[in-house]
Design a protein around this motif. Structure first.
Motif, PDB file in Angstrom:
ATOM      1  N   LEU A 271      78.345  22.235  33.123  1.00  0.00           N
ATOM      2  CA  LEU A 271      79.127  21.163  32.977  1.00  0.00           C
ATOM      3  C   LEU A 271      78.675  20.186  31.867  1.00  0.00           C
ATOM      4  O   LEU A 271      77.424  20.339  31.293  1.00  0.00           O
ATOM      5  CB  LEU A 271      79.015  20.215  34.385  1.00  0.00           C
ATOM      6  N   SER A 272      79.565  19.429  31.635  1.00  0.00           N
ATOM      7  CA  SER A 272      79.146  18.239  30.400  1.00  0.00           C
ATOM      8  C   SER A 272      78.964  16.759  30.800  1.00  0.00           C
ATOM      9  O   SER A 272      79.998  16.407  31.471  1.00  0.00           O
ATOM     10  CB  SER A 272      80.082  18.597  29.095  1.00  0.00           C
ATOM     11  N   ARG A 273      78.055  16.103  30.669  1.00  0.00           N
ATOM     12  CA  ARG A 273      78.397  14.666  30.921  1.00  0.00           C
ATOM     13  C   ARG A 273      79.146  13.928  29.856  1.00  0.00           C
ATOM     14  O   ARG A 273      79.472  14.651  28.874  1.00  0.00           O
ATOM     15  CB  ARG A 273      76.745  13.983  30.700  1.00  0.00           C
ATOM     16  N   ARG A 274      79.409  12.931  29.993  1.00  0.00           N
ATOM     17  CA  ARG A 274      80.627  12.021  29.063  1.00  0.00           C
ATOM     18  C   ARG A 274      79.917  12.028  27.895  1.00  0.00           C
ATOM     19  O   ARG A 274      80.623  12.206  26.475  1.00  0.00           O
ATOM     20  CB  ARG A 274      80.903  10.710  29.675  1.00  0.00           C
ATOM     21  N   SER A 275      78.675  12.027  27.867  1.00  0.00           N
ATOM     22  CA  SER A 275      77.984  11.900  26.280  1.00  0.00           C
ATOM     23  C   SER A 275      77.977  13.381  25.611  1.00  0.00           C
ATOM     24  O   SER A 275      77.640  13.493  24.559  1.00  0.00           O
ATOM     25  CB  SER A 275      76.556  11.730  26.463  1.00  0.00           C
ATOM     26  N   GLY A 276      78.188  14.411  26.313  1.00  0.00           N
ATOM     27  CA  GLY A 276      78.254  15.821  25.635  1.00  0.00           C
ATOM     28  C   GLY A 276      77.145  16.701  26.022  1.00  0.00           C
ATOM     29  O   GLY A 276      77.047  17.694  26.035  1.00  0.00           O
ATOM     30  N   GLU A 277      76.327  15.974  26.613  1.00  0.00           N
ATOM     31  CA  GLU A 277      75.103  16.682  27.118  1.00  0.00           C
ATOM     32  C   GLU A 277      75.511  17.799  28.120  1.00  0.00           C
ATOM     33  O   GLU A 277      76.087  17.236  29.054  1.00  0.00           O
ATOM     34  CB  GLU A 277      73.928  15.875  27.422  1.00  0.00           C
ATOM     35  N   ARG A 278      75.027  18.990  27.955  1.00  0.00           N
ATOM     36  CA  ARG A 278      75.166  19.821  29.052  1.00  0.00           C
ATOM     37  C   ARG A 278      73.898  20.073  30.222  1.00  0.00           C
ATOM     38  O   ARG A 278      72.887  19.806  29.700  1.00  0.00           O
ATOM     39  CB  ARG A 278      75.388  21.450  28.378  1.00  0.00           C
ATOM     40  N   TYR A 279      74.811  20.612  31.248  1.00  0.00           N
ATOM     41  CA  TYR A 279      73.680  20.473  32.498  1.00  0.00           C
ATOM     42  C   TYR A 279      74.190  21.572  33.385  1.00  0.00           C
ATOM     43  O   TYR A 279      75.417  21.790  33.298  1.00  0.00           O
ATOM     44  CB  TYR A 279      73.233  19.270  32.836  1.00  0.00           C
ATOM     45  N   TYR A 280      73.493  21.987  34.402  1.00  0.00           N
ATOM     46  CA  TYR A 280      73.896  22.975  35.312  1.00  0.00           C
ATOM     47  C   TYR A 280      73.686  22.426  36.637  1.00  0.00           C
ATOM     48  O   TYR A 280      72.625  21.603  37.005  1.00  0.00           O
ATOM     49  CB  TYR A 280      72.956  24.215  35.354  1.00  0.00           C
ATOM     50  N   LEU A 281      74.752  22.457  37.447  1.00  0.00           N
ATOM     51  CA  LEU A 281      74.854  22.056  38.708  1.00  0.00           C
ATOM     52  C   LEU A 281      74.919  23.002  40.104  1.00  0.00           C
ATOM     53  O   LEU A 281      75.767  24.035  39.709  1.00  0.00           O
ATOM     54  CB  LEU A 281      75.933  21.181  38.881  1.00  0.00           C
ATOM     55  N   ASN A 282      74.168  23.090  40.919  1.00  0.00           N
ATOM     56  CA  ASN A 282      74.149  23.900  42.234  1.00  0.00           C
ATOM     57  C   ASN A 282      75.519  23.642  42.650  1.00  0.00           C
ATOM     58  O   ASN A 282      76.054  22.492  43.519  1.00  0.00           O
ATOM     59  CB  ASN A 282      73.142  23.789  43.048  1.00  0.00           C
TER      60      ASN A 282
END
Length: 80
Positions: free
Chosen positions: A4-15
């Motif tokens: 997923l992407s935070r509003r800032s554009g930073e990507r991360y992974y969520l269980n």
């Protein structure tokens, strides 16, 4: 895992097993079972699509399919 992407554009992974609800308010807000809320760039429909795909990946061998008549181990009636 969901990418997923935070509003800032930073990507991360969520269980995906931590997701309780997904809302479009108009931002997409994911509420986790812990009560934490995450706002993401992806649409609610896209999050749900990724969730379904991720959960299917967690169930190898078709564990998420519905029981059928000849499948007593999965809750279906046995056929003589």
């Amino acid at each position: 895992m969901l990418e997923l992407s935070r509003r800032s554009g930073e990507r991360y992974y969520l269980n995906p097993l931590l997701i309780e609800t997904v809302e479009a308010t108009p931002d997409t807000v994911i509420t986790l079972v812990t009560g934490k809320k995450l706002v993401v760039r992806e649409s609610a429909d896209e999050v749900v699509r990724r969730f379904v795909a991720a959960v299917r990946d967690l169930a190898p061998g078709g564990l998420l399919r519905a029981p059928t008549a000849g499948d007593p181990e999965r809750g279906g009636a046995s056929v003589p």
